[in-house]
Design an enzyme around this catalytic site. Structure first.
Site, short mmCIF file in Angstrom:
data_model
loop_
_atom_site.label_atom_id
_atom_site.label_comp_id
_atom_site.label_asym_id
_atom_site.label_seq_id
_atom_site.Cartn_x
_atom_site.Cartn_y
_atom_site.Cartn_z
N ASP A 118 27.47 -40.55 9.33
CA ASP A 118 27.56 -39.70 8.14
C ASP A 118 27.48 -40.59 6.90
O ASP A 118 28.25 -41.54 6.76
CB ASP A 118 28.89 -38.94 8.15
CG ASP A 118 28.93 -37.81 7.14
OD1 ASP A 118 28.39 -37.98 6.03
OD2 ASP A 118 29.53 -36.76 7.45
N THR A 190 17.70 -42.53 19.06
CA THR A 190 18.64 -41.43 19.23
C THR A 190 17.86 -40.12 19.15
O THR A 190 16.69 -40.10 18.73
CB THR A 190 19.72 -41.43 18.13
OG1 THR A 190 19.13 -41.06 16.89
CG2 THR A 190 20.36 -42.82 17.99
N TYR A 192 18.43 -37.75 17.03
CA TYR A 192 18.24 -37.54 15.60
C TYR A 192 17.08 -38.39 15.10
O TYR A 192 16.22 -37.92 14.34
CB TYR A 192 19.54 -37.93 14.90
CG TYR A 192 19.59 -37.64 13.42
CD1 TYR A 192 20.12 -36.44 12.95
CD2 TYR A 192 19.16 -38.57 12.48
CE1 TYR A 192 20.19 -36.17 11.59
CE2 TYR A 192 19.22 -38.31 11.12
CZ TYR A 192 19.74 -37.12 10.68
OH TYR A 192 19.80 -36.85 9.34
#
Length: 231
Positions: A118, A190, A192
């Protein structure tokens, strides 16, 4: 985006129970007992659904890989992924990264992966970034001297922050790139990362190696980067 609650979460985790570490606070200095033949101990912070976890475990079967994830609904998917592929060198810890010094003895970890954490773009939340000095100090407590942090993100502001922040806490940078896949896919992605690479979003990456370091006085250790990380 909040992850949708998984159906039958507890039974699903129980079916993968072999790889779930129930007693991380009892394990400092004992992690290699899980895999005595392990060449190194690697730690992944925020494994998500486990595409990277499974890829690394498969590519390096002689490495003990410990994946930390604080969202059980994501971690169970990663656990199932590794179970399907019969990857017995990957284990999972349900915890927050700020607990690392309670889990590991000094110098017990050879490498830490921080992938797409994040960005916490507001500067008032900067201390929550996993590449902030507060976390870098924690990593120093568990990494061996010469151990590494491998960091990837799609967030240009966070990466700029990391490039400035990390060396201030006793790490040297190498393999710094602002467009990792510019000439084709590199390394293990990943979920993402694969999604955003397909959309043409540049991926940023660096390696930070821990060196000897004398901590400055606390009042001099605030982050140098004051700007908000770009979203």
């Amino acid at each position: 985006m909040r992850m949708r609650k998984k159906k039958n979460l507890i039974p699903r985790m129980e079916r993968c129970g072999r790889s779930l570490i129930q007693d991380p606070y009892e394990r400092p200095g004992k992690w290699r007992e899980l895999m005595p033949q392990a060449r190194e101990v690697h730690l992944e912070l925020g494994c998500g659904k486990g595409r990277f976890t499974a890829g690394v475990a498969k590519a390096e079967p002689d490495v003990l890989l410990l994946a930390v994830e604080k969202v059980p609904d994501a971690m169970v998917v990663a656990m199932e992924r590794c179970a399907r592929e019969e990857l017995f060198n990957a284990y999972f810890i349900s915890a927050d990264a700020n607990q690392l010094p309670y889990f590991f003895a000094p110098g017990e970890v050879d490498r830490i992966y921080v992938n797409f954490c994040d960005p916490w773009p507001s500067k008032r939340h900067a201390k929550r970034r996993l590449v902030h000095g507060n976390f870098l100090r924690l990593y120093r407590q568990v990494l061996k001297n010469g151990g590494q942090i491998h960091f990837k993100t799609d967030n240009v502001g966070l990466f700029a922050f990391a490039v400035e922040e990390i060396p201030r806490f006793g790490f040297t940078l190498s393999e710094v790139t602002w467009n990792l896949h510019e000439h084709g896919p590199q390394g293990i992605m990943t979920d993402y990362e694969a999604k955003f690479h397909e959309l043409g979003q540049p991926i940023h990456r660096l390696v930070a190696t821990m060196v000897d370091w004398t901590p400055p006085p606390e009042d001099e250790a605030e982050p140098a980067a004051e700007e908000d990380a770009a979203s």
